[in-house]
Design a protein around this motif. Structure first.
Motif, PDB file in Angstrom:
ATOM      1  N   GLN A   7       0.817  -1.206   0.000  1.00 50.79           N
ATOM      2  CA  GLN A   7       0.000   0.000   0.000  1.00 50.79           C
ATOM      3  C   GLN A   7       0.856   1.264   0.000  1.00 50.79           C
ATOM      4  N   ALA A   8       2.017   1.218   0.646  1.00 50.25           N
ATOM      5  CA  ALA A   8       2.888   2.396   0.687  1.00 50.25           C
ATOM      6  C   ALA A   8       3.308   2.812  -0.728  1.00 50.25           C
ATOM      7  N   PHE A   9       3.473   1.862  -1.626  1.00 54.22           N
ATOM      8  CA  PHE A   9       3.792   2.162  -3.025  1.00 54.22           C
ATOM      9  C   PHE A   9       2.715   3.056  -3.626  1.00 54.22           C
ATOM     10  N   TYR A  10       1.460   2.652  -3.455  1.00 59.10           N
ATOM     11  CA  TYR A  10       0.342   3.422  -4.003  1.00 59.10           C
ATOM     12  C   TYR A  10       0.170   4.755  -3.279  1.00 59.10           C
ATOM     13  N   ASP A  11       0.436   4.780  -1.988  1.00 61.28           N
ATOM     14  CA  ASP A  11       0.345   6.033  -1.233  1.00 61.28           C
ATOM     15  C   ASP A  11       1.356   7.056  -1.757  1.00 61.28           C
ATOM     16  N   ARG A  12       2.581   6.600  -2.042  1.00 64.74           N
ATOM     17  CA  ARG A  12       3.590   7.516  -2.590  1.00 64.74           C
ATOM     18  C   ARG A  12       3.170   8.016  -3.969  1.00 64.74           C
ATOM     19  N   ALA A  13       2.669   7.126  -4.806  1.00 67.68           N
ATOM     20  CA  ALA A  13       2.202   7.532  -6.138  1.00 67.68           C
ATOM     21  C   ALA A  13       1.060   8.533  -6.019  1.00 67.68           C
ATOM     22  N   ASP A  14       0.132   8.270  -5.108  1.00 65.00           N
ATOM     23  CA  ASP A  14      -1.002   9.189  -4.905  1.00 65.00           C
ATOM     24  C   ASP A  14      -0.533  10.559  -4.442  1.00 65.00           C
ATOM     25  N   ALA A  15       0.539  10.622  -3.652  1.00 66.58           N
ATOM     26  CA  ALA A  15       1.071  11.905  -3.194  1.00 66.58           C
ATOM     27  C   ALA A  15       1.597  12.716  -4.381  1.00 66.58           C
ATOM     28  N   HIS A  16       2.236  12.056  -5.343  1.00 68.76           N
ATOM     29  CA  HIS A  16       2.710  12.751  -6.544  1.00 68.76           C
ATOM     30  C   HIS A  16       1.530  13.233  -7.387  1.00 68.76           C
ATOM     31  N   ILE A  17       0.519  12.388  -7.501  1.00 64.92           N
ATOM     32  CA  ILE A  17      -0.675  12.771  -8.270  1.00 64.92           C
ATOM     33  C   ILE A  17      -1.375  13.950  -7.606  1.00 64.92           C
ATOM     34  N   GLU A  18      -1.461  13.938  -6.286  1.00 63.13           N
ATOM     35  CA  GLU A  18      -2.093  15.046  -5.565  1.00 63.13           C
ATOM     36  C   GLU A  18      -1.344  16.353  -5.814  1.00 63.13           C
ATOM     37  N   LEU A  19      -0.018  16.318  -5.819  1.00 65.34           N
ATOM     38  CA  LEU A  19       0.762  17.516  -6.123  1.00 65.34           C
ATOM     39  C   LEU A  19       0.432  18.016  -7.530  1.00 65.34           C
ATOM     40  N   SER A  20       0.356  17.118  -8.494  1.00 68.79           N
ATOM     41  CA  SER A  20       0.009  17.522  -9.854  1.00 68.79           C
ATOM     42  C   SER A  20      -1.402  18.100  -9.912  1.00 68.79           C
ATOM     43  N   ASN A  21      -2.332  17.523  -9.171  1.00 68.90           N
ATOM     44  CA  ASN A  21      -3.689  18.062  -9.132  1.00 68.90           C
ATOM     45  C   ASN A  21      -3.698  19.469  -8.539  1.00 68.90           C
ATOM     46  N   GLU A  22      -2.881  19.711  -7.526  1.00 70.39           N
ATOM     47  CA  GLU A  22      -2.780  21.054  -6.939  1.00 70.39           C
ATOM     48  C   GLU A  22      -2.202  22.032  -7.964  1.00 70.39           C
ATOM     49  N   GLN A  23      -1.191  21.608  -8.705  1.00 70.17           N
ATOM     50  CA  GLN A  23      -0.608  22.464  -9.730  1.00 70.17           C
ATOM     51  C   GLN A  23      -1.628  22.750 -10.831  1.00 70.17           C
ATOM     52  N   LEU A  24      -2.458  21.785 -11.140  1.00 71.55           N
ATOM     53  CA  LEU A  24      -3.470  21.939 -12.175  1.00 71.55           C
ATOM     54  C   LEU A  24      -4.503  22.996 -11.780  1.00 71.55           C
ATOM     55  N   LYS A  25      -4.778  23.129 -10.492  1.00 65.94           N
ATOM     56  CA  LYS A  25      -5.712  24.163 -10.026  1.00 65.94           C
ATOM     57  C   LYS A  25      -5.197  25.561 -10.368  1.00 65.94           C
ATOM     58  N   ILE A  26      -3.891  25.734 -10.319  1.00 69.77           N
ATOM     59  CA  ILE A  26      -3.274  27.040 -10.564  1.00 69.77           C
ATOM     60  C   ILE A  26      -3.025  27.245 -12.056  1.00 69.77           C
ATOM     61  N   LEU A  27      -2.419  26.268 -12.702  1.00 66.51           N
ATOM     62  CA  LEU A  27      -1.987  26.399 -14.082  1.00 66.51           C
ATOM     63  C   LEU A  27      -3.121  26.155 -15.075  1.00 66.51           C
ATOM     64  N   GLU A  28      -4.001  25.238 -14.755  1.00 64.91           N
ATOM     65  CA  GLU A  28      -5.131  24.867 -15.610  1.00 64.91           C
ATOM     66  C   GLU A  28      -4.703  24.404 -17.001  1.00 64.91           C
ATOM     67  N   LEU A  30      -3.428  20.900 -18.410  1.00 66.94           N
ATOM     68  CA  LEU A  30      -3.155  19.493 -18.137  1.00 66.94           C
ATOM     69  C   LEU A  30      -1.879  19.010 -18.813  1.00 66.94           C
ATOM     70  N   GLY A  31      -1.654  19.403 -20.067  1.00 68.02           N
ATOM     71  CA  GLY A  31      -0.468  18.968 -20.792  1.00 68.02           C
ATOM     72  C   GLY A  31       0.818  19.442 -20.141  1.00 68.02           C
ATOM     73  N   GLN A  32       0.836  20.701 -19.675  1.00 69.23           N
ATOM     74  CA  GLN A  32       2.038  21.230 -19.046  1.00 69.23           C
ATOM     75  C   GLN A  32       2.308  20.558 -17.699  1.00 69.23           C
ATOM     76  N   VAL A  33       1.259  20.330 -16.916  1.00 70.47           N
ATOM     77  CA  VAL A  33       1.430  19.662 -15.622  1.00 70.47           C
ATOM     78  C   VAL A  33       1.905  18.231 -15.838  1.00 70.47           C
ATOM     79  N   SER A  34       1.325  17.538 -16.797  1.00 66.13           N
ATOM     80  CA  SER A  34       1.731  16.168 -17.104  1.00 66.13           C
ATOM     81  C   SER A  34       3.191  16.116 -17.555  1.00 66.13           C
ATOM     82  N   ALA A  35       3.587  17.044 -18.423  1.00 62.70           N
ATOM     83  CA  ALA A  35       4.970  17.072 -18.914  1.00 62.70           C
ATOM     84  C   ALA A  35       5.945  17.335 -17.775  1.00 62.70           C
ATOM     85  N   SER A  36       5.587  18.232 -16.864  1.00 62.68           N
ATOM     86  CA  SER A  36       6.463  18.511 -15.720  1.00 62.68           C
ATOM     87  C   SER A  36       6.604  17.296 -14.822  1.00 62.68           C
ATOM     88  N   MET A  37       5.498  16.577 -14.606  1.00 61.86           N
ATOM     89  CA  MET A  37       5.559  15.382 -13.765  1.00 61.86           C
ATOM     90  C   MET A  37       6.453  14.325 -14.414  1.00 61.86           C
TER      91      MET A  37
END
Length: 99
Positions: A7-28, A30-37
């Motif tokens: 489960q810790a594997f998925y928790d770490r992945a979810d933490a990265h996804i959550e950061l990208s979702n937060e960035q998406l709120k600001i940048l709006e 999706l392509g740029q946030v995905s490329a940065s990730m």
């Protein structure tokens, strides 16, 4: 992904996804946030790989093997996630979008 993944594997992945979702709120954008990730993932993996070598020359000798490994792993994980989204499209795409 293998069933043995903890489960810790998925928790770490979810933490990265959550950061990208937060960035998406600001940048709006999706392509740029995905490329940065993706860039961050590749930069981290290059650094993590370099830690296993004593010199750049030694690392250069293993370059093709590392590329093969990471490309195979990315493809396997992407295939699993694409299949998951194909099979659960209605459920995933009717859920609220990240805010």
């Amino acid at each position: 992904m293998p069933d043995a993944t903890d489960q810790a594997f998925y928790d770490r992945a979810d933490a990265h996804i959550e950061l990208s979702n937060e960035q998406l709120k600001i940048l709006e954008n999706l392509g740029q946030v995905s490329a940065s990730m993706m860039f961050g993932t590749t930069r981290f993996n290059a650094w993590a790989s370099a830690r296993n070598f004593k010199s750049g020359a030694e690392m250069a000798e293993a370059r093709e093997a590392m590329l093969k490994y990471f490309c195979e792993q990315y493809r396997m994980m992407l295939e699993d996630n694409l299949d998951d989204h194909i099979n659960n499209f209605s459920q995933y795409m009717t859920a609220p979008k990240p805010q």
